[in-house]
Design a protein around this motif. Structure first.
Motif, PDB file in Angstrom:
ATOM      1  N   SER A  42      45.611  46.277  44.439  1.00 23.84           N
ATOM      2  CA  SER A  42      46.605  45.316  43.996  1.00 23.84           C
ATOM      3  C   SER A  42      47.751  46.005  43.258  1.00 23.84           C
ATOM      4  O   SER A  42      47.820  47.225  43.205  1.00 23.84           O
ATOM      5  N   GLU A  98      61.304  32.336  35.231  1.00 22.12           N
ATOM      6  CA  GLU A  98      60.181  33.268  35.185  1.00 22.12           C
ATOM      7  C   GLU A  98      59.579  33.541  36.550  1.00 22.12           C
ATOM      8  O   GLU A  98      58.496  34.085  36.645  1.00 22.12           O
ATOM      9  N   LYS A  99      60.270  33.151  37.607  1.00 18.00           N
ATOM     10  CA  LYS A  99      59.841  33.560  38.933  1.00 18.00           C
ATOM     11  C   LYS A  99      60.432  34.926  39.222  1.00 18.00           C
ATOM     12  O   LYS A  99      61.603  35.161  38.972  1.00 18.00           O
ATOM     13  N   LEU A 100      59.632  35.776  39.778  1.00 17.70           N
ATOM     14  CA  LEU A 100      60.121  37.093  40.178  1.00 17.70           C
ATOM     15  C   LEU A 100      60.427  37.110  41.665  1.00 17.70           C
ATOM     16  O   LEU A 100      59.704  36.507  42.461  1.00 17.70           O
TER      17      LEU A 100
ATOM     18  N   ASN B  31      51.041  30.843  32.858  1.00 15.47           N
ATOM     19  CA  ASN B  31      51.651  30.937  34.188  1.00 15.47           C
ATOM     20  C   ASN B  31      50.691  31.547  35.198  1.00 15.47           C
ATOM     21  O   ASN B  31      50.039  32.554  34.912  1.00 15.47           O
ATOM     22  N   PHE B  33      50.473  32.398  39.642  1.00 17.23           N
ATOM     23  CA  PHE B  33      51.319  32.529  40.836  1.00 17.23           C
ATOM     24  C   PHE B  33      50.454  32.849  42.043  1.00 17.23           C
ATOM     25  O   PHE B  33      49.455  33.565  41.925  1.00 17.23           O
ATOM     26  N   TYR B  35      51.182  34.647  45.824  1.00 18.76           N
ATOM     27  CA  TYR B  35      52.092  35.355  46.719  1.00 18.76           C
ATOM     28  C   TYR B  35      51.364  35.671  48.020  1.00 18.76           C
ATOM     29  O   TYR B  35      50.155  35.809  48.041  1.00 18.76           O
ATOM     30  N   LEU B  45      56.792  34.525  47.115  1.00 19.48           N
ATOM     31  CA  LEU B  45      56.139  33.540  46.255  1.00 19.48           C
ATOM     32  C   LEU B  45      55.874  32.255  47.031  1.00 19.48           C
ATOM     33  O   LEU B  45      56.782  31.666  47.617  1.00 19.48           O
ATOM     34  N   PHE B  48      53.796  28.386  42.208  1.00 21.32           N
ATOM     35  CA  PHE B  48      53.426  28.823  40.877  1.00 21.32           C
ATOM     36  C   PHE B  48      53.173  27.616  39.988  1.00 21.32           C
ATOM     37  O   PHE B  48      53.521  26.487  40.332  1.00 21.32           O
ATOM     38  N   TYR B  50      53.040  26.385  35.741  1.00 19.68           N
ATOM     39  CA  TYR B  50      53.315  26.699  34.335  1.00 19.68           C
ATOM     40  C   TYR B  50      52.217  26.225  33.401  1.00 19.68           C
ATOM     41  O   TYR B  50      52.161  26.637  32.242  1.00 19.68           O
ATOM     42  N   GLU B  56      54.924  24.238  41.011  1.00 17.98           N
ATOM     43  CA  GLU B  56      56.256  24.230  41.601  1.00 17.98           C
ATOM     44  C   GLU B  56      56.244  25.060  42.864  1.00 17.98           C
ATOM     45  O   GLU B  56      55.534  26.073  42.938  1.00 17.98           O
ATOM     46  N   LYS B  57      57.036  24.658  43.819  1.00 15.18           N
ATOM     47  CA  LYS B  57      57.130  25.396  45.066  1.00 15.18           C
ATOM     48  C   LYS B  57      57.862  26.708  44.845  1.00 15.18           C
ATOM     49  O   LYS B  57      58.813  26.785  44.065  1.00 15.18           O
ATOM     50  N   GLY B  58      57.382  27.706  45.553  1.00 21.76           N
ATOM     51  CA  GLY B  58      58.075  28.983  45.566  1.00 21.76           C
ATOM     52  C   GLY B  58      59.013  29.041  46.757  1.00 21.76           C
ATOM     53  O   GLY B  58      59.599  28.042  47.160  1.00 21.76           O
ATOM     54  N   ASP B  59      59.101  30.214  47.344  1.00 18.59           N
ATOM     55  CA  ASP B  59      60.041  30.416  48.449  1.00 18.59           C
ATOM     56  C   ASP B  59      59.486  30.008  49.804  1.00 18.59           C
ATOM     57  O   ASP B  59      60.249  29.686  50.710  1.00 18.59           O
ATOM     58  N   LEU B  90      47.943  37.413  47.193  1.00 14.19           N
ATOM     59  CA  LEU B  90      47.803  37.957  45.852  1.00 14.19           C
ATOM     60  C   LEU B  90      48.051  36.868  44.818  1.00 14.19           C
ATOM     61  O   LEU B  90      49.024  36.131  44.896  1.00 14.19           O
ATOM     62  N   SER B  94      50.616  35.315  33.984  1.00 13.18           N
ATOM     63  CA  SER B  94      51.432  35.882  32.912  1.00 13.18           C
ATOM     64  C   SER B  94      51.546  34.880  31.779  1.00 13.18           C
ATOM     65  O   SER B  94      51.268  33.686  31.942  1.00 13.18           O
ATOM     66  N   LEU B  95      51.984  35.397  30.651  1.00 15.42           N
ATOM     67  CA  LEU B  95      52.334  34.524  29.541  1.00 15.42           C
ATOM     68  C   LEU B  95      53.753  34.014  29.754  1.00 15.42           C
ATOM     69  O   LEU B  95      54.563  34.704  30.364  1.00 15.42           O
ATOM     70  N   PRO B  96      54.071  32.843  29.233  1.00 12.33           N
ATOM     71  CA  PRO B  96      55.471  32.427  29.257  1.00 12.33           C
ATOM     72  C   PRO B  96      56.251  33.248  28.239  1.00 12.33           C
ATOM     73  O   PRO B  96      55.691  33.685  27.238  1.00 12.33           O
TER      74      PRO B  96
END
Lengths: 112, 117
Positions: A42, A98-100, B31, B33, B35, B45, B48, B50, B56-59, B90, B94-96
């Motif tokens: 990963s 906060e989206k990458l 948070n 996510f 991927y 993405l 994700f 919160y 929420e929708k990603g891409d 994957l 994460s923390l906000p």
């Protein structure tokens, strides 16, 4: 739409040499991240760059950020075999949530 | 030590099956996510979250849904698996981090390699 481009996509270099990986992005950002991924594994965080001019170094790797040019570089000094991996940059847009957005990655192979 | 685990490393499913991918983190992160990683495309993405029950929708959310009933667990659901969903998946957490508090790092799980036949 935010675009993050890395180049080169593939890099084969000899041990002991220096090289730089480039990460260009298309929108305003003050947060950029570098990750490393070994084959079959990963992603592992390498650096977090939080402001224009930020520079971070860990061993033979050094990352920098130029927010005006929308460019980050990952410099490899005197490469050794165990640096062989795929390196990703990721951008958090200034007004994002906060989206990458990740680059496509640079697969680095160090040849003895 | 930071830990993100995923329920399977390898999975083989048939077209049309409903597929559940589970992700658990033990860091009390808000948070989470999902991927997918494909050669030449990097990480993209999917969804994700919160917080619990928030998503929420990603891409690239089409063909996927998610569930977050507990803070530590984030599930990715392929409602009807198709061959173009063969990929490495994957999970990360994460923390906000408000912008004046500095950056944050996403911690990734080991990945699930899914093959849809």
């Amino acid at each position: 739409e935010l675009k993050v481009e890395q180049n080169p996509l593939f890099l084969s270099m000899q041990e002991g040499k220096n090289y730089t990986i480039y990460c260009n992005y298309s929108t305003t950002s003050d947060r950029l991240y570098w990750y490393r991924q070994d084959p079959g594994k990963s992603l592992e965080s390498l650096f977090v760059l939080l402001s224009n001019g930020a520079v971070k170094q860990e061993g033979r790797l050094m990352a920098s950020l130029d927010t005006k040019a929308r460019l980050s570089t990952l410099h490899i000094t005197a490469a050794v075999h165990d640096l062989s991996a795929t390196y990703f940059c990721a951008v958090d847009p200034l007004f994002g949530n906060e989206k990458l957005t990740f680059g496509t990655g640079t697969r680095l192979t160090i040849i003895p | 030590d930071v830990k993100v685990t995923q329920s399977s490393r390898y999975l083989v499913k048939r077209t049309g099956e409903k597929v559940f991918l589970e992700c658990v983190q033990d860091m009390d992160h808000e948070n989470m996510f999902w991927y997918r990683q494909d050669p030449g495309l990097g990480l993209r993405l999917i969804y994700f979250s919160y917080d619990v029950k928030m998503k929420e929708k990603g891409d690239i959310p089409e063909g996927y849904s998610v569930s977050r009933e507990k803070k530590e667990r984030f599930s990715l659901i392929l409602e009807s698996a198709s061959t173009n969903q063969t990929s490495m998946y994957l999970c990360a957490s994460s923390l906000p981090s408000p912008r004046d508090k500095g950056g944050w790092t996403q911690y990734f799980g080991p990945g699930t390699r899914l093959l849809v036949l």
